[in-house]
Structure formats: structure tokens, C-alpha cells
Enzyme design. Sequence first.
Site, PDB file in Angstrom:
ATOM      1  N   THR A 150     -15.605 -22.755  -8.698  1.00 33.93           N
ATOM      2  CA  THR A 150     -14.151 -22.865  -8.559  1.00 33.93           C
ATOM      3  C   THR A 150     -13.867 -22.524  -7.109  1.00 33.93           C
ATOM      4  OG1 THR A 150     -13.664 -22.304 -10.855  1.00 33.93           O
ATOM      5  CG2 THR A 150     -12.001 -21.680  -9.279  1.00 33.93           C
ATOM      6  N   THR A 204     -12.509 -16.416 -10.764  1.00 32.30           N
ATOM      7  CA  THR A 204     -13.565 -17.389 -11.041  1.00 32.30           C
ATOM      8  C   THR A 204     -14.587 -16.760 -11.970  1.00 32.30           C
ATOM      9  OG1 THR A 204     -15.378 -18.679 -10.111  1.00 32.30           O
ATOM     10  CG2 THR A 204     -14.715 -16.725  -8.870  1.00 32.30           C
TER      11      THR A 204
HETATM   12  N1  ASP Z   1     -13.057 -20.146 -14.276  1.00 29.34           N
HETATM   13  C1  ASP Z   1     -13.417 -21.535 -14.272  1.00 29.34           C
HETATM   14  C2  ASP Z   1     -13.216 -22.106 -15.646  1.00 29.34           C
HETATM   15  O1  ASP Z   1     -13.544 -21.447 -16.612  1.00 29.34           O
HETATM   16  C3  ASP Z   1     -14.806 -21.787 -13.834  1.00 29.34           C
HETATM   17  C4  ASP Z   1     -15.276 -21.022 -12.639  1.00 29.34           C
HETATM   18  O2  ASP Z   1     -14.555 -20.247 -12.065  1.00 29.34           O
HETATM   19  O3  ASP Z   1     -16.407 -21.190 -12.243  1.00 29.34           O
HETATM   20  O4  ASP Z   1     -12.790 -23.235 -15.759  1.00 29.34           O
END
Ligand code: ASP
Length: 267
Positions: free
Chosen positions: A161, A211
Site C-alpha cells: 500500500t 498498511t
Molecule cells: N491494508 C491493505 C489492505 O488490506 C493492504 C496493505 O496495506 O498492504 O487492503
Amino acid sequence: MTGRPALILHGGAGARRERDYTLEIAHMGEVVAAMKARLDAGASALDVAVEATVLLEDSGLYVAGRGASPNLAGAYELDASLMDGATRKAGAVAALQGFRNPVVAARAVMDRTPHVMLAGEGAALFALDQGLERIADETAWYTRAGQGEDNHPPGTLAHGTVGCCVLDRDGRLAAATSTAGVFGKMPGRVGDTPIIGAGCWADQRAAVSCTGLGEYFMRVNAAADVSARIAYANVSLESSAAAVIEDVRQLGGYGGLIAVDAAGNLS
Ligand code: ASP
């Protein structure tokens, strides 16, 4: 009276130890330098949060924007959100398909609709109506197209992210977060990133971008909780952020967050 601006970025908690991140780190250095110049020139926290996130989306280096990964049906469904701490206005898109910069669509939702979030087909119709830049050829645009999961094999941390938190010289805070979510997600799956309070938050105390495994960040309302702990428990930004991540960990999740407070402290 003006104060010293502050800015912090992230490129996702999906990092793998053995992978070389030289390109990403150099790119982030360039983004910080460009945004420092904008802040020194008096740009608003919200504008800078969006501009930085656009640069991260467009780089193709992170699992957001151009670097997005497809869902199980092979479709690219992207999520993004932003929040302006001074006004508590917010905008978000979820499961948006076909547009270059989801964070720009989120900004348009905030600025030009009475809503906070648009999802799926409605979000795409709105983005089209707003004249936002479309992706003509997904295979040519997305840097991971056709690679399958070869750079994120099963069993590795497979998501990423981008996010940015900003304090401008007028004391305003803002945050933005953008993602393609988790690898191998079901069609229609939406994580924490576009959920105001979970993956993104800004008020007068703190700006936060998260994230990690979004399902856990939603269940602890992570981003808003960083500010709430400061307000209710009167703790520092650093210990508030650590307590929120500990909450995620205790549920069995993992991830990270970045944050800046009104004094310019970074965490
Ligand atoms: N938090 C994000 C999601 O669950 C993914 C990430 O941050 O890597 O969509």
C-alpha cells in the site's frame, strides 16, 4: 504565524527481507524532496498528501496505482482515501476499476459530491463523469500484469500500500492512503485503506495512514484510534501508534502505520 512542515510516507508493510528495495527507497527520497519544496512554498497538507500519493501510485513500485495486483478474477480493483484534518472532510473510492489515480478520484468524491465514499461501478461512472484519466490498456499499464504472483510467491507477505501524512506550515494535517489490497483477494473485497478511521485518518491532533492486513486494521479502527488515544489517554503520538499496532498484533494481524501530530512529531 507559520510553523515547520512535516511529512512522512510509506510504501506498504508487505516488505520482504530478502528483496532489494534500492529503487523504492531512492524513489521515496525524490518524492520527499519534491514535496518539501511544495510545503516550503506554502502548499496545503491535503494537496501535498494527494500529490505525493499520485507519485507513489504512478511509480509502479508499490502495490497501489500502477503497481497494483489483480484480484482472483483477474480484475484490478483499487482502493484509496484521504482526509483533511482542518475540516474533517474526507473522500474515498473502493474497488475502483479503470482509472490511473484512485487517490485523485477520492479527492473528487470529497470535493464534488455530498458523499464520503463511492464504490465499484458507481465510483467508475463518477470518475468518468469527472474526466479523470482512464487506463487505456491495463496490460500495458500495470507493472505486475502478466507476472502472476512471481514476485510475491505464496507464503510470502503478499500485499502493499502507499500512504502519506502531512503537517503544513499553517498547522493543518492531512493523510492519504492508496492500495490494490491483498494478493489473491476475492472480487469485491475491500480492506481498511478506503475506510475512513481504519486505514486513513486526519483531525486536529494527528494524521495517520495504515498498511498491513486490512481486515485487522478495520477491526481495531486503527487510524482513528491513534488520535483517540492521544485525546483520551493523553499519550504521545509514538506510544499511541505503538498501542494501536499492539492491538492489531493481539488479534493475530500485522502491519504498520505512519503518523504525524500537530507538533510535527513523526511516528
Ligand atoms: N491494508 C491493505 C489492505 O488490506 C493492504 C496493505 O496495506 O498492504 O487492503
